[in-house]
Every structure is written in structure tokens, then in C-alpha cells.
Scaffold this active site. Structure first.
Site, PDB file in Angstrom:
ATOM      1  N   THR A 223      31.018  40.551  35.011  1.00 11.97           N
ATOM      2  CA  THR A 223      30.352  39.703  36.007  1.00 11.97           C
ATOM      3  C   THR A 223      29.489  40.501  36.981  1.00 11.97           C
ATOM      4  OG1 THR A 223      32.284  39.778  37.461  1.00 11.97           O
ATOM      5  CG2 THR A 223      32.147  37.933  35.917  1.00 11.97           C
TER       6      THR A 223
ATOM      7  N   HIS B 112      27.139  46.587  37.393  1.00 14.39           N
ATOM      8  CA  HIS B 112      27.183  47.996  37.834  1.00 14.39           C
ATOM      9  C   HIS B 112      28.479  48.526  37.234  1.00 14.39           C
ATOM     10  CE1 HIS B 112      26.516  51.167  41.201  1.00 14.39           C
ATOM     11  NE2 HIS B 112      27.603  51.551  40.534  1.00 14.39           N
TER      12      HIS B 112
ATOM     13  N   HIS C  14      31.878  49.718  36.165  1.00 15.90           N
ATOM     14  CA  HIS C  14      33.091  49.851  36.971  1.00 15.90           C
ATOM     15  C   HIS C  14      34.307  49.880  36.075  1.00 15.90           C
ATOM     16  CE1 HIS C  14      32.017  45.563  36.647  1.00 15.90           C
ATOM     17  NE2 HIS C  14      33.311  45.297  36.617  1.00 15.90           N
TER      18      HIS C  14
ATOM     19  N   HIS D 149      38.352  49.080  36.163  1.00 14.88           N
ATOM     20  CA  HIS D 149      39.463  48.441  36.865  1.00 14.88           C
ATOM     21  C   HIS D 149      40.711  49.316  36.660  1.00 14.88           C
ATOM     22  CE1 HIS D 149      37.538  44.297  37.016  1.00 14.88           C
ATOM     23  NE2 HIS D 149      36.847  44.825  36.018  1.00 14.88           N
TER      24      HIS D 149
END
Ligand code: 5GP
Ligand code: ZN
Length: 112
Positions: free
Chosen positions: A93, A96, A98, A100
Site C-alpha cells: 500500500t 516506498h 519497507h 515489517h
């Protein structure tokens, strides 16, 4: 650039910072899906896993060097999961790159 995570790095959007150095930034996810849910991002705008290349891969390597330390600092002594969603089928969503970090409880064995 109109990127939420670039704005978080710049301090234009507030976040609960966990760790920062010259190359990476880590902060608590605004909508946690586990008791500990941290996002780790490079300070260069890489749109997704598909944008990793020879020029920026040192940022990614550094993220993976730091993830165990960030997880340990967050109290994740009994394990954790690292996920990166890439593209529409993975429900990415925020465009950039990333990673988790999820933990703080026993996570389901299967994610699909
Ligand atoms: P994705 O679905 O792209 O893999 O993950 C994006 C993550 O960013 C989601 O877990 C979402 O909760 C988190 N997120 C989106 N906007 C913000 C924000 O403004 N602040 C924080 N801390 N997390 C955000
Ligand atoms: Zn960005």
C-alpha cells in the site's frame, strides 16, 4: 516527492521512531497487526523490492544488519517475522520499500 515514508523520514509526518542512522529509519506501524509491529525503511526512495539494484543494495544490506538489533531492542527475544510486500498481489500500500518486523506473540504458521 509525495511519499508518506519520505515525509516521515524528513519529519514532516510524525512517527514513533524506534531507530535511525544515516541510511535507515525504523518506526512503529500506525496500524499494528501484532503486539510489536515496526517498519524499517531506507532513507532513499526505493519504490519496492523490485527497485533494489547494485546502486542502492547497500541500504538494504544495512537494513538486514540492523533488523536483529532493532528486534532485540524492541524485546523480541523469542523470535519475530520479517515481511516485505511487493506490488498489488502482495497488497503493498505504500510505494516506498519497507520491511515489517512482527512479533510479541506466537504468529500464525502460515501467512496465506
Ligand atoms: P504495506 O501494506 O505497504 O506492506 O505496509 C504499509 C504499512 O504502513 C501498513 O502496515 C500501514 O499501517 C503503515 N502506514 C501507512 N501509513 C502510515 C503512517 O503514516 N505512519 C505509520 N507509522 N505507519 C503507516
Ligand atoms: Zn519515499
Amino acid at each position: 516527492m509525495d511519499c508518506i515514508f519520505c515525509k516521515i523520514i524528513a519529519g514532516e509526518i510524525p512517527s514513533r521512531k524506534v531507530y535511525e542512522d544515516e541510511r535507515i529509519f525504523a518506526f512503529h506501524d500506525i496500524n499494528p497487526e501484532a503486539p510489536v509491529h515496526i517498519l524499517v525503511i531506507p532513507k532513499v526512495h526505493i519504490p519496492s523490492m523490485d527497485g533494489i539494484n547494485e546502486e542502492n543494495s547497500a541500504y538494504v544490506a544495512h537494513i538486514f544488519e540492523m533488523i536483529p538489533k532493532i528486534a532485540s531492542s524492541a524485546g523480541l527475544t523469542n523470535g519475530y517475522r520479517v515481511i516485505s510486500n511487493c506490488g498489488p498481489d502482495a497488497a503493498q500500500t505504500v510505494p516506498h520499500l519497507h520491511f515489517h518486523i512482527l512479533g510479541g506473540k506466537e504468529l500464525p504458521a502460515h501467512i496465506v
